[in-house]
Design a protein around this motif. Structure first.
Motif, PDB file in Angstrom:
ATOM      1  N   ASP A  16       0.859  -1.174   0.000  1.00  0.00           N
ATOM      2  CA  ASP A  16       0.000   0.000   0.000  1.00  0.00           C
ATOM      3  C   ASP A  16       0.899   1.228   0.000  1.00  0.00           C
ATOM      4  O   ASP A  16       1.657   1.450   0.944  1.00  0.00           O
ATOM      5  N   ARG A  17       0.816   2.032  -1.052  1.00  0.00           N
ATOM      6  CA  ARG A  17       1.697   3.190  -1.195  1.00  0.00           C
ATOM      7  C   ARG A  17       1.592   4.170  -0.040  1.00  0.00           C
ATOM      8  O   ARG A  17       2.534   4.872   0.264  1.00  0.00           O
ATOM      9  N   LYS A  18       0.469   4.259   0.613  1.00  0.00           N
ATOM     10  CA  LYS A  18       0.265   5.246   1.669  1.00  0.00           C
ATOM     11  C   LYS A  18       0.886   4.835   2.998  1.00  0.00           C
ATOM     12  O   LYS A  18       0.937   5.632   3.920  1.00  0.00           O
ATOM     13  N   MET A  19       1.366   3.611   3.116  1.00  0.00           N
ATOM     14  CA  MET A  19       1.847   3.110   4.402  1.00  0.00           C
ATOM     15  C   MET A  19       3.288   3.485   4.724  1.00  0.00           C
ATOM     16  O   MET A  19       3.676   3.488   5.872  1.00  0.00           O
ATOM     17  N   LEU A  20       4.103   3.786   3.713  1.00  0.00           N
ATOM     18  CA  LEU A  20       5.509   4.107   3.967  1.00  0.00           C
ATOM     19  C   LEU A  20       5.631   5.562   4.399  1.00  0.00           C
ATOM     20  O   LEU A  20       5.251   6.461   3.691  1.00  0.00           O
ATOM     21  N   ALA A  21       6.140   5.775   5.579  1.00  0.00           N
ATOM     22  CA  ALA A  21       6.335   7.138   6.092  1.00  0.00           C
ATOM     23  C   ALA A  21       7.504   7.136   7.053  1.00  0.00           C
ATOM     24  O   ALA A  21       7.854   6.116   7.622  1.00  0.00           O
ATOM     25  N   ALA A  46       6.014   4.273  -3.769  1.00  0.00           N
ATOM     26  CA  ALA A  46       5.750   4.772  -2.413  1.00  0.00           C
ATOM     27  C   ALA A  46       6.963   5.542  -1.905  1.00  0.00           C
ATOM     28  O   ALA A  46       6.825   6.598  -1.283  1.00  0.00           O
ATOM     29  N   THR A  47       8.148   5.038  -2.200  1.00  0.00           N
ATOM     30  CA  THR A  47       9.369   5.724  -1.800  1.00  0.00           C
ATOM     31  C   THR A  47       9.479   7.056  -2.520  1.00  0.00           C
ATOM     32  O   THR A  47       9.753   8.093  -1.907  1.00  0.00           O
ATOM     33  N   LYS A  48       9.238   7.063  -3.827  1.00  0.00           N
ATOM     34  CA  LYS A  48       9.319   8.311  -4.597  1.00  0.00           C
ATOM     35  C   LYS A  48       8.297   9.336  -4.125  1.00  0.00           C
ATOM     36  O   LYS A  48       8.536  10.536  -4.205  1.00  0.00           O
ATOM     37  N   ASP A  49       7.152   8.866  -3.631  1.00  0.00           N
ATOM     38  CA  ASP A  49       6.128   9.783  -3.120  1.00  0.00           C
ATOM     39  C   ASP A  49       6.628  10.606  -1.941  1.00  0.00           C
ATOM     40  O   ASP A  49       6.163  11.719  -1.721  1.00  0.00           O
ATOM     41  N   ILE A  50       7.557  10.056  -1.161  1.00  0.00           N
ATOM     42  CA  ILE A  50       7.964  10.749   0.064  1.00  0.00           C
ATOM     43  C   ILE A  50       9.393  11.276   0.066  1.00  0.00           C
ATOM     44  O   ILE A  50       9.743  12.074   0.915  1.00  0.00           O
ATOM     45  N   ALA A  78      14.988   1.120  -6.959  1.00  0.00           N
ATOM     46  CA  ALA A  78      14.801   2.390  -6.214  1.00  0.00           C
ATOM     47  C   ALA A  78      15.522   2.644  -4.879  1.00  0.00           C
ATOM     48  O   ALA A  78      15.746   1.730  -4.106  1.00  0.00           O
ATOM     49  N   ALA A  79      15.852   3.928  -4.680  1.00  0.00           N
ATOM     50  CA  ALA A  79      16.429   4.432  -3.426  1.00  0.00           C
ATOM     51  C   ALA A  79      16.311   5.953  -3.404  1.00  0.00           C
ATOM     52  O   ALA A  79      16.273   6.592  -4.458  1.00  0.00           O
ATOM     53  N   GLY A  80      16.266   6.528  -2.216  1.00  0.00           N
ATOM     54  CA  GLY A  80      16.166   7.976  -2.112  1.00  0.00           C
ATOM     55  C   GLY A  80      16.400   8.463  -0.693  1.00  0.00           C
ATOM     56  O   GLY A  80      16.571   7.675   0.234  1.00  0.00           O
ATOM     57  N   ILE A  81      16.396   9.790  -0.550  1.00  0.00           N
ATOM     58  CA  ILE A  81      16.631  10.433   0.735  1.00  0.00           C
ATOM     59  C   ILE A  81      15.413  11.281   1.105  1.00  0.00           C
ATOM     60  O   ILE A  81      14.884  12.020   0.275  1.00  0.00           O
ATOM     61  N   ARG A  82      14.984  11.135   2.349  1.00  0.00           N
ATOM     62  CA  ARG A  82      13.950  11.998   2.913  1.00  0.00           C
ATOM     63  C   ARG A  82      14.500  12.531   4.225  1.00  0.00           C
ATOM     64  O   ARG A  82      14.821  11.762   5.133  1.00  0.00           O
ATOM     65  N   LYS A  83      14.617  13.853   4.283  1.00  0.00           N
ATOM     66  CA  LYS A  83      15.175  14.505   5.466  1.00  0.00           C
ATOM     67  C   LYS A  83      16.526  13.868   5.770  1.00  0.00           C
ATOM     68  O   LYS A  83      17.386  13.836   4.906  1.00  0.00           O
ATOM     69  N   GLY A  84      16.731  13.299   6.946  1.00  0.00           N
ATOM     70  CA  GLY A  84      18.004  12.687   7.305  1.00  0.00           C
ATOM     71  C   GLY A  84      17.984  11.181   7.201  1.00  0.00           C
ATOM     72  O   GLY A  84      18.756  10.516   7.883  1.00  0.00           O
ATOM     73  N   THR A  85      17.109  10.648   6.343  1.00  0.00           N
ATOM     74  CA  THR A  85      16.963   9.199   6.240  1.00  0.00           C
ATOM     75  C   THR A  85      17.195   8.726   4.807  1.00  0.00           C
ATOM     76  O   THR A  85      16.602   9.255   3.874  1.00  0.00           O
TER      77      THR A  85
END
Length: 125
Positions: A16-21, A46-50, A78-85
């Motif tokens: 579920d795309r909305k569950m990753l936070a 889901a990762t790209k969304d956040i 896929a991989a990415g950075i959100r804030k300090g994560t």
């Protein structure tokens, strides 16, 4: 843990795309599964969304290495950075998870040090 990482939280989420936070609980989030071609495979999206910044080198490196083992590796994403994560999406197969993680983990330490501002001028070999 064998590489001096501490698992601070483990959670099993549905596809579920909305569950990753993020909750600011870790410098590294590693997901497994949901990276393939099935209609339910939505972890990269889901990762790209956040995320705020993409990190294409990690999945490229995992795919390149994994393709020496199986041509099916080209189907993972896929991989990415959100804030300090840093968020890294691994394949779903336990064997592929182990192989991919063993390949990228040496570089992750330095990347996380840069991300958190703890990097020194000394490069690890």
């Amino acid at each position: 843990e064998a590489n001096d990482y501490e698992v601070v939280h483990t959670i099993l989420l549905p596809d579920d795309r909305k569950m990753l936070a993020d909750e600011g609980i870790a410098e590294l989030i590693v997901t497994t599964g949901g990276t393939g071609f099935s209609p339910r495979d939505c972890m990269p999206e889901a990762t790209k969304d956040i995320i705020e910044r993409e990190v294409p080198g990690i999945p490229e490196a995992m795919r390149a290495y994994s393709m020496t083992i199986t041509p099916r590796a080209m189907l993972s994403r896929a991989a990415g950075i959100r804030k300090g994560t840093l968020i890294v999406n691994l394949p779903g197969s336990p064997k592929a998870v182990r192989e991919s993680l063993e390949y990228i983990i040496p570089a992750l330490e330095h990347g996380l040090q840069i991300l958190t501002g703890e990097a020194t001028n000394c490069a690890r070999k």
